[in-house]
Scaffold this motif. Structure first.
Motif, PDB file in Angstrom:
ATOM      1  N   ALA A 118       0.821  -1.206   0.000  1.00 50.59           N
ATOM      2  CA  ALA A 118       0.000   0.000   0.000  1.00 50.59           C
ATOM      3  C   ALA A 118       0.860   1.264   0.000  1.00 50.59           C
ATOM      4  O   ALA A 118       2.017   1.251   0.428  1.00 50.59           O
ATOM      5  CB  ALA A 118      -0.939   0.014   1.203  1.00 50.59           C
ATOM      6  N   PHE A 119       0.236   2.329  -0.488  1.00 49.02           N
ATOM      7  CA  PHE A 119       0.798   3.687  -0.489  1.00 49.02           C
ATOM      8  C   PHE A 119      -0.337   4.590  -0.048  1.00 49.02           C
ATOM      9  O   PHE A 119      -1.369   4.650  -0.720  1.00 49.02           O
ATOM     10  CB  PHE A 119       1.291   4.035  -1.908  1.00 49.02           C
ATOM     11  N   TRP A 120      -0.174   5.249   1.096  1.00 47.44           N
ATOM     12  CA  TRP A 120      -1.284   6.018   1.632  1.00 47.44           C
ATOM     13  C   TRP A 120      -0.828   7.210   2.452  1.00 47.44           C
ATOM     14  O   TRP A 120       0.334   7.310   2.841  1.00 47.44           O
ATOM     15  CB  TRP A 120      -2.258   5.153   2.418  1.00 47.44           C
ATOM     16  N   LEU A 121      -1.781   8.108   2.680  1.00 46.74           N
ATOM     17  CA  LEU A 121      -1.590   9.269   3.536  1.00 46.74           C
ATOM     18  C   LEU A 121      -2.491   9.084   4.749  1.00 46.74           C
ATOM     19  O   LEU A 121      -3.611   8.567   4.626  1.00 46.74           O
ATOM     20  CB  LEU A 121      -1.976  10.559   2.802  1.00 46.74           C
ATOM     21  N   PHE A 122      -1.998   9.503   5.915  1.00 49.70           N
ATOM     22  CA  PHE A 122      -2.719   9.188   7.147  1.00 49.70           C
ATOM     23  C   PHE A 122      -2.354  10.210   8.216  1.00 49.70           C
ATOM     24  O   PHE A 122      -1.320  10.863   8.141  1.00 49.70           O
ATOM     25  CB  PHE A 122      -2.321   7.774   7.590  1.00 49.70           C
ATOM     26  N   ASN A 123      -3.220  10.339   9.211  1.00 51.15           N
ATOM     27  CA  ASN A 123      -2.848  11.047  10.426  1.00 51.15           C
ATOM     28  C   ASN A 123      -3.743  10.602  11.565  1.00 51.15           C
ATOM     29  O   ASN A 123      -4.835  10.063  11.340  1.00 51.15           O
ATOM     30  CB  ASN A 123      -2.919  12.570  10.259  1.00 51.15           C
ATOM     31  N   HIS A 124      -3.229  10.787  12.784  1.00 51.51           N
ATOM     32  CA  HIS A 124      -3.991  10.485  14.004  1.00 51.51           C
ATOM     33  C   HIS A 124      -4.066  11.791  14.774  1.00 51.51           C
ATOM     34  O   HIS A 124      -3.100  12.244  15.368  1.00 51.51           O
ATOM     35  CB  HIS A 124      -3.306   9.373  14.802  1.00 51.51           C
ATOM     36  N   ILE A 125      -5.231  12.438  14.673  1.00 52.42           N
ATOM     37  CA  ILE A 125      -5.436  13.764  15.251  1.00 52.42           C
ATOM     38  C   ILE A 125      -6.491  13.624  16.338  1.00 52.42           C
ATOM     39  O   ILE A 125      -7.675  13.505  16.043  1.00 52.42           O
ATOM     40  CB  ILE A 125      -5.888  14.761  14.163  1.00 52.42           C
ATOM     41  N   GLY A 126      -6.061  13.578  17.589  1.00 51.81           N
ATOM     42  CA  GLY A 126      -7.002  13.264  18.654  1.00 51.81           C
ATOM     43  C   GLY A 126      -7.571  11.882  18.379  1.00 51.81           C
ATOM     44  O   GLY A 126      -6.834  10.924  18.195  1.00 51.81           O
ATOM     45  N   ALA A 127      -8.893  11.810  18.328  1.00 52.80           N
ATOM     46  CA  ALA A 127      -9.528  10.519  18.051  1.00 52.80           C
ATOM     47  C   ALA A 127      -9.776  10.303  16.554  1.00 52.80           C
ATOM     48  O   ALA A 127     -10.227   9.246  16.146  1.00 52.80           O
ATOM     49  CB  ALA A 127     -10.862  10.429  18.803  1.00 52.80           C
ATOM     50  N   ARG A 128      -9.460  11.324  15.738  1.00 58.54           N
ATOM     51  CA  ARG A 128      -9.780  11.226  14.319  1.00 58.54           C
ATOM     52  C   ARG A 128      -8.679  10.531  13.526  1.00 58.54           C
ATOM     53  O   ARG A 128      -7.504  10.601  13.879  1.00 58.54           O
ATOM     54  CB  ARG A 128     -10.048  12.625  13.734  1.00 58.54           C
TER      55      ARG A 128
END
Length: 198
Positions: A61-71
């Motif tokens: 896989a190739f992806w963009l991601f973030n963990h912002i608080g619970a989001r």
């Protein structure tokens, strides 16, 4: 298995290679390489040139991601499942599952899907191809070898980091003795590029 010490990746001749490998316990383990904590970007054009591994269970896989608080905003630019039922993959003359389709998926949050498309392709383990995303404030457009394959009007404004990984399972099934191990069956990435809009 983020900290698994078994060697299954290298950078060689300027290319990143991640390959299926069993660890000391005989288990195939997920390998993730990302820019979390180091590089984030909002909007722009993101592209890799890559050749995918073959074999049951492989899930590059190739992806963009973030963990912002619970989001958990996420944009999957390429996920392939060679071991999945056709047309995800086909069994080649070598008796091994070859990837012949990939998916793009947009997640506004962990369970909030804003777009999904399957892209039929030639054998993605046979040659290098370009997988790209143009991420604009109100639209996302996906490209395969420079050709637009999917777009959706969606607003996502969080910065995200880049992830490249070779995981196992999901629609690709469970890897087994038919899954080729070693560097010759790599998820091979010639480059990762991220452009910003002027």
């Amino acid at each position: 298995e983020v900290g698994n010490a078994t060697k299954n990746f290298t950078v060689e001749n300027g290319a990143l290679k991640i390959w299926p490998q069993r660890d000391a316990t005989g288990k195939f383990f997920n390998r993730t390489i990302d820019t979390d904590g180091r590089y984030y970007q909002t909007y722009g054009y993101f592209e890799i040139e890559a050749k995918l591994p073959k074999g049951k269970g492989t899930w590059p896989a190739f992806w963009l991601f973030n963990h912002i608080g619970a989001r958990r905003p996420e944009i999957d630019i390429m996920e392939a499942y060679a071991g999945g039922p056709a047309p995800w993959g086909v069994i080649g003359a070598d008796g091994v599952a070859h990837p012949t389709m990939y998916a793009v998926t947009i997640w506004k949050d962990a369970s909030v899907q804003a777009g999904f498309s399957k892209i039929a392709t030639p054998d993605l383990s046979a040659a290098f191809h370009k997988y790209a995303l143009k991420w604009e404030p109100n639209k996302q457009t996906f490209y395969f070898d420079g050709k637009e394959v999917y777009s959706v009007n969606v607003t996502m404004s969080d910065p995200m980091y880049i992830m490249l990984d070779l995981w196992f399972g999901s629609a690709s099934g469970t890897p087994d003795n038919s899954t080729p191990t070693g560097k010759t069956n790599s998820y091979e990435v010639n480059y990762v590029r991220a452009w910003k809009f002027k």
